[in-house]
Design a protein around this motif. Sequence first.
Motif, PDB file in Angstrom:
ATOM      1  N   ARG A  60      -2.890  14.639  -5.498  1.00  0.00           N
ATOM      2  CA  ARG A  60      -2.423  15.111  -4.189  1.00  0.00           C
ATOM      3  C   ARG A  60      -1.706  16.457  -4.305  1.00  0.00           C
ATOM      4  O   ARG A  60      -1.868  17.329  -3.460  1.00  0.00           O
ATOM      5  CB  ARG A  60      -1.468  14.093  -3.552  1.00  0.00           C
ATOM      6  N   ALA A  61      -0.920  16.625  -5.351  1.00  0.00           N
ATOM      7  CA  ALA A  61      -0.102  17.825  -5.496  1.00  0.00           C
ATOM      8  C   ALA A  61      -0.793  18.949  -6.242  1.00  0.00           C
ATOM      9  O   ALA A  61      -0.375  20.088  -6.149  1.00  0.00           O
ATOM     10  CB  ALA A  61       1.202  17.481  -6.218  1.00  0.00           C
ATOM     11  N   GLY A  62      -1.834  18.626  -6.978  1.00  0.00           N
ATOM     12  CA  GLY A  62      -2.468  19.618  -7.827  1.00  0.00           C
ATOM     13  C   GLY A  62      -1.684  19.736  -9.117  1.00  0.00           C
ATOM     14  O   GLY A  62      -0.548  19.294  -9.226  1.00  0.00           O
ATOM     15  N   ALA A  63      -2.283  20.292 -10.113  1.00  0.00           N
ATOM     16  CA  ALA A  63      -1.626  20.438 -11.417  1.00  0.00           C
ATOM     17  C   ALA A  63      -2.149  21.692 -12.095  1.00  0.00           C
ATOM     18  O   ALA A  63      -3.257  22.132 -11.833  1.00  0.00           O
ATOM     19  CB  ALA A  63      -1.900  19.214 -12.290  1.00  0.00           C
TER      20      ALA A  63
ATOM     21  N   LYS B 157       0.829  -1.207   0.000  1.00  0.00           N
ATOM     22  CA  LYS B 157       0.000   0.000   0.000  1.00  0.00           C
ATOM     23  C   LYS B 157       0.865   1.260   0.000  1.00  0.00           C
ATOM     24  O   LYS B 157       0.607   2.207  -0.742  1.00  0.00           O
ATOM     25  CB  LYS B 157      -0.965  -0.004   1.194  1.00  0.00           C
ATOM     26  N   SER B 158       1.908   1.277   0.807  1.00  0.00           N
ATOM     27  CA  SER B 158       2.782   2.435   0.907  1.00  0.00           C
ATOM     28  C   SER B 158       3.503   2.706  -0.413  1.00  0.00           C
ATOM     29  O   SER B 158       3.541   3.850  -0.897  1.00  0.00           O
ATOM     30  CB  SER B 158       3.803   2.205   2.021  1.00  0.00           C
ATOM     31  N   VAL B 159       4.054   1.675  -1.024  1.00  0.00           N
ATOM     32  CA  VAL B 159       4.784   1.847  -2.282  1.00  0.00           C
ATOM     33  C   VAL B 159       3.823   2.226  -3.405  1.00  0.00           C
ATOM     34  O   VAL B 159       4.133   3.071  -4.245  1.00  0.00           O
ATOM     35  CB  VAL B 159       5.586   0.564  -2.629  1.00  0.00           C
ATOM     36  N   THR B 160       2.632   1.640  -3.407  1.00  0.00           N
ATOM     37  CA  THR B 160       1.641   1.949  -4.439  1.00  0.00           C
ATOM     38  C   THR B 160       1.223   3.409  -4.369  1.00  0.00           C
ATOM     39  O   THR B 160       1.086   4.068  -5.400  1.00  0.00           O
ATOM     40  CB  THR B 160       0.409   1.027  -4.307  1.00  0.00           C
ATOM     41  N   GLU B 161       1.028   3.934  -3.175  1.00  0.00           N
ATOM     42  CA  GLU B 161       0.662   5.350  -3.035  1.00  0.00           C
ATOM     43  C   GLU B 161       1.718   6.259  -3.645  1.00  0.00           C
ATOM     44  O   GLU B 161       1.396   7.273  -4.257  1.00  0.00           O
ATOM     45  CB  GLU B 161       0.449   5.712  -1.561  1.00  0.00           C
ATOM     46  N   ARG B 162       2.978   5.896  -3.513  1.00  0.00           N
ATOM     47  CA  ARG B 162       4.058   6.709  -4.087  1.00  0.00           C
ATOM     48  C   ARG B 162       4.239   6.455  -5.576  1.00  0.00           C
ATOM     49  O   ARG B 162       4.733   7.322  -6.299  1.00  0.00           O
ATOM     50  CB  ARG B 162       5.368   6.434  -3.340  1.00  0.00           C
ATOM     51  N   ALA B 163       3.846   5.287  -6.060  1.00  0.00           N
ATOM     52  CA  ALA B 163       4.096   4.903  -7.454  1.00  0.00           C
ATOM     53  C   ALA B 163       3.021   5.390  -8.416  1.00  0.00           C
ATOM     54  O   ALA B 163       3.284   5.558  -9.601  1.00  0.00           O
ATOM     55  CB  ALA B 163       4.213   3.381  -7.559  1.00  0.00           C
ATOM     56  N   CYS B 164       1.817   5.624  -7.944  1.00  0.00           N
ATOM     57  CA  CYS B 164       0.694   5.968  -8.821  1.00  0.00           C
ATOM     58  C   CYS B 164       0.759   7.438  -9.247  1.00  0.00           C
ATOM     59  O   CYS B 164       0.554   8.343  -8.445  1.00  0.00           O
ATOM     60  CB  CYS B 164      -0.632   5.669  -8.115  1.00  0.00           C
ATOM     61  N   THR B 165       1.030   7.663 -10.518  1.00  0.00           N
ATOM     62  CA  THR B 165       1.165   9.022 -11.052  1.00  0.00           C
ATOM     63  C   THR B 165      -0.126   9.821 -10.912  1.00  0.00           C
ATOM     64  O   THR B 165      -0.096  11.013 -10.583  1.00  0.00           O
ATOM     65  CB  THR B 165       1.581   8.961 -12.537  1.00  0.00           C
ATOM     66  N   ILE B 166      -1.259   9.198 -11.137  1.00  0.00           N
ATOM     67  CA  ILE B 166      -2.541   9.906 -11.040  1.00  0.00           C
ATOM     68  C   ILE B 166      -2.775  10.348  -9.594  1.00  0.00           C
ATOM     69  O   ILE B 166      -3.154  11.489  -9.332  1.00  0.00           O
ATOM     70  CB  ILE B 166      -3.710   9.043 -11.557  1.00  0.00           C
ATOM     71  N   GLY B 167      -2.544   9.459  -8.647  1.00  0.00           N
ATOM     72  CA  GLY B 167      -2.693   9.809  -7.239  1.00  0.00           C
ATOM     73  C   GLY B 167      -1.752  10.929  -6.838  1.00  0.00           C
ATOM     74  O   GLY B 167      -2.151  11.865  -6.136  1.00  0.00           O
ATOM     75  N   ASN B 168      -0.501  10.860  -7.284  1.00  0.00           N
ATOM     76  CA  ASN B 168       0.473  11.911  -6.981  1.00  0.00           C
ATOM     77  C   ASN B 168       0.026  13.249  -7.561  1.00  0.00           C
ATOM     78  O   ASN B 168       0.168  14.292  -6.926  1.00  0.00           O
ATOM     79  CB  ASN B 168       1.855  11.544  -7.527  1.00  0.00           C
ATOM     80  N   THR B 169      -0.514  13.232  -8.767  1.00  0.00           N
ATOM     81  CA  THR B 169      -0.979  14.460  -9.413  1.00  0.00           C
ATOM     82  C   THR B 169      -2.150  15.064  -8.657  1.00  0.00           C
ATOM     83  O   THR B 169      -2.192  16.276  -8.421  1.00  0.00           O
ATOM     84  CB  THR B 169      -1.385  14.168 -10.878  1.00  0.00           C
TER      85      THR B 169
END
Length: 128
Positions: A118-121, A104-116
């Motif tokens: 979270r950070a906004g674009a 779960k931890s690695v997946t949260e960091r690996a998912c580009t859509i989730g990262n986007t």
Amino acid sequence: MTTIKVTDGQDHIFNDAGLQLIGSRSPNSEGLSPRELLEASLALCVSISLQKIMDYDGVDYDRNEILIEVSATKPEDKSNRFSDFKVTVTLPSGLDGAYKEKLKSVTERACTIGNTLRAGAVVELVEV
């Protein structure tokens, strides 16, 4: 690149391989609404990330046991955006608890859509 072409009043969604989906203006009807497409993008990213990590780790698992559900919610102030995405994951059976937490931890960091999300674009509308 993804393209939307309106034909006979219907939104058709294409990628370079051709027509893929029909867009819908309302949820839970024929085609997918913008909200459903956004939820599906996040769910697919999580699913792909999970599988890549387990494949990399050499884990023997049944891909058919993976289920990802995403539900977007709007803020209480009724602003025109989504404030939260609840991602519910059903992992393959037989994985031990420590590995599930790592996954779960690695997946949260690996998912580009989730990262986007979270950070906004920056979104820029350009007329051609």
